[in-house]
Design an enzyme around this catalytic site. Structure first.
Site, short mmCIF file in Angstrom:
data_model
loop_
_atom_site.label_atom_id
_atom_site.label_comp_id
_atom_site.label_asym_id
_atom_site.label_seq_id
_atom_site.Cartn_x
_atom_site.Cartn_y
_atom_site.Cartn_z
N PHE A 158 -3.24 -10.45 8.67
CA PHE A 158 -3.09 -10.09 10.09
C PHE A 158 -4.34 -9.35 10.55
CE2 PHE A 158 -1.92 -7.31 13.63
CZ PHE A 158 -1.37 -8.25 14.48
N ASP A 176 -10.97 -5.91 6.50
CA ASP A 176 -10.19 -5.39 7.62
C ASP A 176 -9.40 -4.19 7.10
OD1 ASP A 176 -8.29 -4.78 9.50
OD2 ASP A 176 -7.74 -6.86 9.92
N LYS A 222 -6.35 1.96 14.00
CA LYS A 222 -5.09 2.69 13.79
C LYS A 222 -5.25 4.20 13.62
CE LYS A 222 -1.81 -0.92 12.92
NZ LYS A 222 -2.25 -2.26 12.55
C1 LIG Z 1 -2.74 -3.44 13.32
C2 LIG Z 1 -3.76 -4.30 12.69
C3 LIG Z 1 -4.71 -5.00 13.45
C4 LIG Z 1 -4.67 -5.03 14.96
O1 LIG Z 1 -4.94 -3.80 15.52
P1 LIG Z 1 -4.63 -3.57 17.09
O2 LIG Z 1 -5.08 -2.17 17.33
O3 LIG Z 1 -3.17 -3.80 17.28
O4 LIG Z 1 -5.45 -4.56 17.85
C5 LIG Z 1 -5.69 -5.69 12.78
N1 LIG Z 1 -5.73 -5.73 11.44
C6 LIG Z 1 -4.84 -5.09 10.68
C7 LIG Z 1 -4.96 -5.15 9.19
C8 LIG Z 1 -3.82 -4.36 11.27
O5 LIG Z 1 -2.91 -3.75 10.50
#
Ligand SMILES: *Cc1c(COP(=O)(O)O)cnc(C)c1O
Length: 405
Positions: free
Chosen positions: A137, A222, A251
């Site tokens: 994700f 990520d 986050k």
């Molecule tokens: C939450 C998340 C995202 C997206 O972040 P947003 O601030 O909602 O755009 C991307 N990558 C990972 C691994 C995430 O947990």
């Protein structure tokens, strides 16, 4: 003014979310209170965002102090909090350059545009393939849902960006087979958060690094969910013998204030030359002042070492609750530090949300990661009393799910 009610959400918001019935109005540390004054222990942390709990006094001070000085100047001018934050991020990691933005999806969008542009600058337009992983994700922009490994998030939004290959996670063989001179980058999470709290094997991350090196491709980690102390390391890559070329963080970076960053080596960052990319709010002074303060607080041995201690306390409590159920509740507790995935046993498979709802009724906020995994991402500084109270409420929630079975 009319009282704000949950019904009004459905009246005025697009239906993409389906929030719970209670509306929180106040938070402090790892507790929240709703409109009716009911209190909750927070093991969700706003989805791994509130790394220092709610309304941390140091963050409030950073925010209000900056609020009285300067909010926003755009990137036509530099500002002190942004430069200071970028410097802190570089000093604490492998990175030498930073692009500031506002969300995880945006940080990943910047990373994906950068790897395409870097390959274009150095190798030509044919080197365009991005390798990513099933269940990964990376956000909700069109590019990031395309790179993400959950097909339902892409459905109906085509035509989609191309030259993206999805491979099974933790499969070194598949990776070796897929790599070619056309591969320009790999995007991977150290722990797949949304995809079920699945840990990357060290050998898998090492293989990505090795294959990227031999094929002149870039490795993007990520760390939007795993970063800023969540795993007990400031960034999860620091637990492995693997250093990415690009890292994304969001986050917990702002502890609840929207802010994100893409970090990279200087040589890679050169491909985002003047005018190639940008963001009006990126580097916003308020956001960067809060993030700088959050980073200073979290990047200390006290906080980082406390993460594993807290995990152990929660795991011990969960094991006790598990042992009380004859058939057992969990097959495994995955993740690292305070990113925890409690995998439901076969018998309970598909019912994670039922546990979440029961916990909420008992005054405990949880997360899920798919239908089979209860996810927890509490504050990195959650006090022992709140852990114990949260576990007591979870035990009651489990009893109520079992009783209704
Ligand atoms: C939450 C998340 C995202 C997206 O972040 P947003 O601030 O909602 O755009 C991307 N990558 C990972 C691994 C995430 O947990």
């Amino acid at each position: 003014m009319p009282k704000i009610s949950r019904e009004m959400f459905d009246e005025f918001m697009v239906p993409t979310y389906s929030p719970g019935q209670q509306i929180p109005v106040r938070g402090e540390g790892s507790r929240l209170w709703d409109q009716e004054g009911r209190e909750y222990v927070d093991f969700a942390g706003g989805i791994a965002v509130s790394g220092l709990g709610h309304v941390h006094p140091v963050l409030v001070a950073a925010l209000t102090e900056q609020a009285g000085k300067l909010w926003h100047v755009s990137n036509l001018l530099a500002n002190e909090p942004a430069i200071s934050l970028a410097r802190k991020l570089c000093e604490a990691t492998f990175a030498e350059r930073v692009f500031l933005c506002n969300s995880g999806g945006e940080a990943n969008e910047a990373a994906l545009k950068l790897v395409r542009r870097y390959a274009y600058d150095h190798h030509g337009a044919e080197k365009d393939e991005i390798i990513a992983f099933e269940q990964g994700f990376h956000g909700r922009t069109l590019f990031t849902v395309s790179v993400g490994g959950q097909a339902n998030y892409r459905e109906g939004f085509g035509p989609l960006p191309g030259a993206i290959t999805h491979l099974p996670f933790n499969d070194v063989g598949a990776l070796e087979e897929a790599f070619s001179s056309r591969t320009c980058a790999v995007m991977v999470e150290a722990i797949q958060g949304e995809g079920g709290v699945r840990d990357a094997n060290p050998e898998f991350l090492e293989a990505i690094r090795r294959l990227c090196d031999t094929h002149d491709a870039l490795m993007i980690m990520d760390e939007v969910q795993t970063g800023v102390g969540r795993t007990g390391y400031l960034y999860a890559y620091q637990a492995y013998q693997v250093i990415p070329d690009i890292l994304t963080t969001a986050k917990a970076l702002g502890g609840g204030f929207p802010v994100a960053a893409m970090l990279c080596r200087a040589e890679v960052g050169k491909s985002l030359g003047i005018g190639t990319h940008g963001s009006t709010y990126g580097g916003n002074a308020l956001a960067c002042a809060v993030a700088g303060a959050a980073l200073d607080l979290i990047n200390t041995p006290e906080v980082l070492n406390g993460v594993e201690e807290r995990r152990q306390r929660i795991v011990a409590g969960l094991e006790e609750i598990d042992a009380r159920q004859g058939m057992g509740l969990f097959s495994e507790i995955r993740g690292r530090g305070l990113l925890m995935g409690c995998v439901l046993r076969e018998h309970w498979a598909g019912r994670a949300r039922e546990f979440l709802n029961a916990a909420q009724a008992e005054g405990l906020l949880l997360l899920v990661a798919g239908a089979d995994v209860i996810r927890m991402a509490p504050s990195l500084v959650i006090p022992s009393e709140d852990i114990d109270e949260g576990l007591a409420r979870f035990a009651r929630a489990v009893e109520s799910v079992v009783a209704s079975n």
